[in-house]
Design a protein around this motif. Sequence first.
Motif, mmCIF file in Angstrom:
data_model
loop_
_atom_site.group_PDB
_atom_site.id
_atom_site.type_symbol
_atom_site.label_atom_id
_atom_site.label_comp_id
_atom_site.label_asym_id
_atom_site.label_seq_id
_atom_site.Cartn_x
_atom_site.Cartn_y
_atom_site.Cartn_z
ATOM 1 N N LYS A 107 0.833 -1.200 0.000
ATOM 2 C CA LYS A 107 0.000 0.000 0.000
ATOM 3 C C LYS A 107 0.877 1.263 0.000
ATOM 4 C CE LYS A 107 -3.054 2.201 3.281
ATOM 5 N NZ LYS A 107 -3.421 2.094 4.699
ATOM 6 N N PHE A 108 1.890 1.285 0.868
ATOM 7 C CA PHE A 108 2.726 2.477 0.981
ATOM 8 C C PHE A 108 3.742 2.542 -0.149
ATOM 9 C CE2 PHE A 108 1.111 1.653 5.242
ATOM 10 C CZ PHE A 108 0.532 2.881 5.514
ATOM 11 N N GLU A 130 2.187 3.779 -3.427
ATOM 12 C CA GLU A 130 1.866 5.210 -3.414
ATOM 13 C C GLU A 130 3.138 6.060 -3.472
ATOM 14 O OE1 GLU A 130 -1.071 7.069 -3.308
ATOM 15 O OE2 GLU A 130 -1.763 5.116 -4.028
ATOM 16 N N ILE A 131 4.162 5.609 -2.743
ATOM 17 C CA ILE A 131 5.399 6.379 -2.693
ATOM 18 C C ILE A 131 6.052 6.457 -4.076
ATOM 19 C CG2 ILE A 131 7.787 6.323 -1.824
ATOM 20 C CD1 ILE A 131 6.566 5.230 0.859
ATOM 21 N N LYS A 146 4.576 8.882 -6.561
ATOM 22 C CA LYS A 146 4.654 10.321 -6.290
ATOM 23 C C LYS A 146 6.075 10.853 -6.165
ATOM 24 C CE LYS A 146 0.064 10.828 -4.381
ATOM 25 N NZ LYS A 146 -0.784 10.981 -3.191
ATOM 26 N N PRO A 159 9.609 12.605 -6.824
ATOM 27 C CA PRO A 159 9.773 13.822 -7.633
ATOM 28 C C PRO A 159 10.650 13.654 -8.874
ATOM 29 C CG PRO A 159 11.083 13.977 -5.618
ATOM 30 C CD PRO A 159 10.297 12.711 -5.516
ATOM 31 N N LYS A 188 15.055 15.442 -3.471
ATOM 32 C CA LYS A 188 15.175 15.820 -2.062
ATOM 33 C C LYS A 188 14.193 15.071 -1.163
ATOM 34 C CE LYS A 188 18.399 19.043 -2.249
ATOM 35 N NZ LYS A 188 18.069 20.457 -2.417
ATOM 36 N N ALA A 189 13.594 14.009 -1.696
ATOM 37 C CA ALA A 189 12.656 13.217 -0.897
ATOM 38 C C ALA A 189 13.358 11.963 -0.399
ATOM 39 C CB ALA A 189 11.440 12.830 -1.734
ATOM 40 N N GLU A 190 13.204 11.677 0.889
ATOM 41 C CA GLU A 190 13.817 10.468 1.451
ATOM 42 C C GLU A 190 12.822 9.744 2.336
ATOM 43 O OE1 GLU A 190 17.919 10.623 2.891
ATOM 44 O OE2 GLU A 190 17.230 9.490 4.636
ATOM 45 N N PHE A 191 12.476 8.520 1.929
ATOM 46 C CA PHE A 191 11.563 7.686 2.708
ATOM 47 C C PHE A 191 12.354 6.592 3.400
ATOM 48 C CE2 PHE A 191 7.271 8.917 1.441
ATOM 49 C CZ PHE A 191 7.533 9.716 0.353
ATOM 50 N N ASN A 192 11.893 6.255 4.587
ATOM 51 C CA ASN A 192 12.514 5.214 5.378
ATOM 52 C C ASN A 192 11.409 4.235 5.747
ATOM 53 O OD1 ASN A 192 14.479 4.084 7.157
ATOM 54 N ND2 ASN A 192 15.418 6.137 7.100
ATOM 55 N N LEU A 193 11.372 3.072 5.090
ATOM 56 C CA LEU A 193 10.266 2.141 5.324
ATOM 57 C C LEU A 193 10.734 0.930 6.116
ATOM 58 C CD1 LEU A 193 8.247 1.768 1.990
ATOM 59 C CD2 LEU A 193 7.573 2.956 4.079
ATOM 60 N N ASN A 194 9.884 0.462 7.026
ATOM 61 C CA ASN A 194 10.186 -0.784 7.728
ATOM 62 C C ASN A 194 9.822 -1.954 6.816
ATOM 63 O OD1 ASN A 194 10.628 0.966 9.843
ATOM 64 N ND2 ASN A 194 8.615 0.598 10.769
#
Lengths: 378, 378
Positions: free
Chosen positions: A80-81, A84-85, A88, A90, A110-116
């Motif tokens: 799900k995440f 979506e990530i 979107k 950039p 400049k976007a940084e996601f940290n997923l478990n």
Amino acid sequence: MKFIIQRDRLVESVQDVLKAVTSRTTIPILTGIKVVATNEGVTLTGSDSDISIESFIPKEEEGDEIVEIKQTGGIVLQAKFFSEIVKKLPKDVVEIEVINHFQTVIRSGKAEFNLNGLDPEEYPHLPQISEENIFKVPTDLLKTLIRQTVFAVSTSETRPILTGVNWKVENGKLSCIATDSHRLAMRSAVIETENEAHYNVVIPGKSLNELSKILDDTNEAVEIVITDNQVLFKAKHLLFFSRLLEGNYPDTSRLIPNESKTELVLNSKEFLQAIDRASLLAREGRNNVVKFSTLEAGVVEISSNSPEIGKVIEEVQSQSINGEDLKISFSAKYMMDALKALEGTEIRIDFTGAMRPFIIRPVHDDSILQLILPVRTY
Amino acid sequence: MKFIIQRDRLVESVQDVLKAVTSRTTIPILTGIKVVATNEGVTLTGSDSDISIESFIPKEEEGDEIVEIKQTGGIVLQAKFFSEIVKKLPKDVVEIEVINHFQTVIRSGKAEFNLNGLDPEEYPHLPQISEENIFKVPTDLLKTLIRQTVFAVSTSETRPILTGVNWKVENGKLSCIATDSHRLAMRSAVIETENEAHYNVVIPGKSLNELSKILDDTNEAVEIVITDNQVLFKAKHLLFFSRLLEGNYPDTSRLIPNESKTELVLNSKEFLQAIDRASLLAREGRNNVVKFSTLEAGVVEISSNSPEIGKVIEEVQSQSINGEDLKISFSAKYMMDALKALEGTEIRIDFTGAMRPFIIRPVHDDSILQLILPVRTY
């Protein structure tokens, strides 16, 4: 695991495997998408244990670099995440890196996601299917075969076997049959087989619908492998596994009448629109039953009546009528489904009396047939 | 009543008045559409008693005959069936005739519908509105005014007055204000008035949404008449009535801070996309709260954190920052709504500290303002 990938290709593959992922699963890891990076490229997998989809993104295609593998490895990320990530992000390029304890960093601009993430070793293995008995169907024909039959499967679980489409391969011919016991759709096609193998299996309607959605409109061949309890569809960079339904599919051949008492030829579009209008005032809850009767001079009357609301009478000029006069009632919905599945502009209907199933097919095409059981109202 | 009409014009008018018709009404006749034929043309009316819409189809337009009136009169027809029927009729021309006892025959080509109608005398009369105090707004501006404010109305019935938009007319200026008490949208425009009248009314958000849907994108003026409990919008061949909400709208002027401690200028699109991504991992159920903080060198950081899922950090380069450093939390949804309503590419945000409402507006436009209340998390 660490790699840099073109975002558009990643998004496309994620969307494909996502079709197999459901949030209504009792196996938590199946709410995730498995991502595996090897020296050849990146493989994504999604599964709801009935359907499993694997999409491969090669390192290179036609000389263009698509993925740069920095370190091989794997991870399972919440579908799900993750989906979506990636949609979107950039920039056109994405970096995905697993750091410690399945923590995954997704960077773009400049976007940084940290997923478990979860341990990829715990993700169920896909069935191992030996590729001995392959047959091939062009993608566009496969999609047509599905479209022309799958709508007629049963939506009720009373007889689970009827929620699938019966696929039979024999003498180099594939026949697909679906019925919910009130109507039946059948389509056959000559196919390319490697040997004299014959099969008789039932594929869940839901699987075929999902498969149809992710296949591109090309004429490239899809390879199909059938085993005892699985079917595998192999398209370019895509594997689609579905379980088969267990049980014997009813013998439908004796349902189809060999003789007829009234035969009509009609313009398909004109007839479809008249049925559609007549169904507007057909009683709801009874599958929109309309009445059909032959009049003088090749005219057919379609009518319905709802005392509280009103009534409607439609006249359609047939191209020919042979045989007995007829008054019959049937579900407008079933008739519209059948007419939409047929591709001809002229269709032929063979009736064998008001109480017997009747057959609709294109005038010059024997590979497809639609059968409907009438409703007793006259 | 008997007339022959061009189907496309009938379909268009039926679709317009249908927007006021609901099946969830306790007044049975309001599930119908009133059709009245006079020597000038045909008038259709739909109403749910909050909103009433009247659409007129003239006999002739630009020399083309649109309706041929054979006999004047009226009828009320079930909206659900009438609208479906006219959409699906086979020919470009439709004949509608009331025979005995409100029985209505609709004919087109070989299709003939017979609908049970209702007595038009029993249909409620629309409000009589004296047309003394008219002001005019071009259609496209009216739609913009609605779009930029109506999203901020309250969806809760706790304070019914907040489900409407406050319209104030004074000194030749129209101001529209909506708030759900967590955020506020305001837009004003200079308008054409006939006199020195001033108004202060509250129009239901739902009415404005429906009005916006049926107005064409033209710059022709819409005439607006406000009475004690009704507002009437008059466009070409269209009357749209809405009831007004009763009660006093709160005085919102003191909510808007006059001073600011931190001012930023940002690229609207870039900021919107960063907020959108940051909101993906923001805790659900709390309106997707994100954190916002100013860093060195004009950089703004937007972040969110959901311990079970993961976290995200976004950096956006502002065009300028003046004043104090700031850490603040707010609803990503409210911020995105506000940014979408603003039309500028560059926006200015004025903060007055982490606990006070802040204002977003385009850099070079004082006619629009969006206000958001922060959330206490830092």
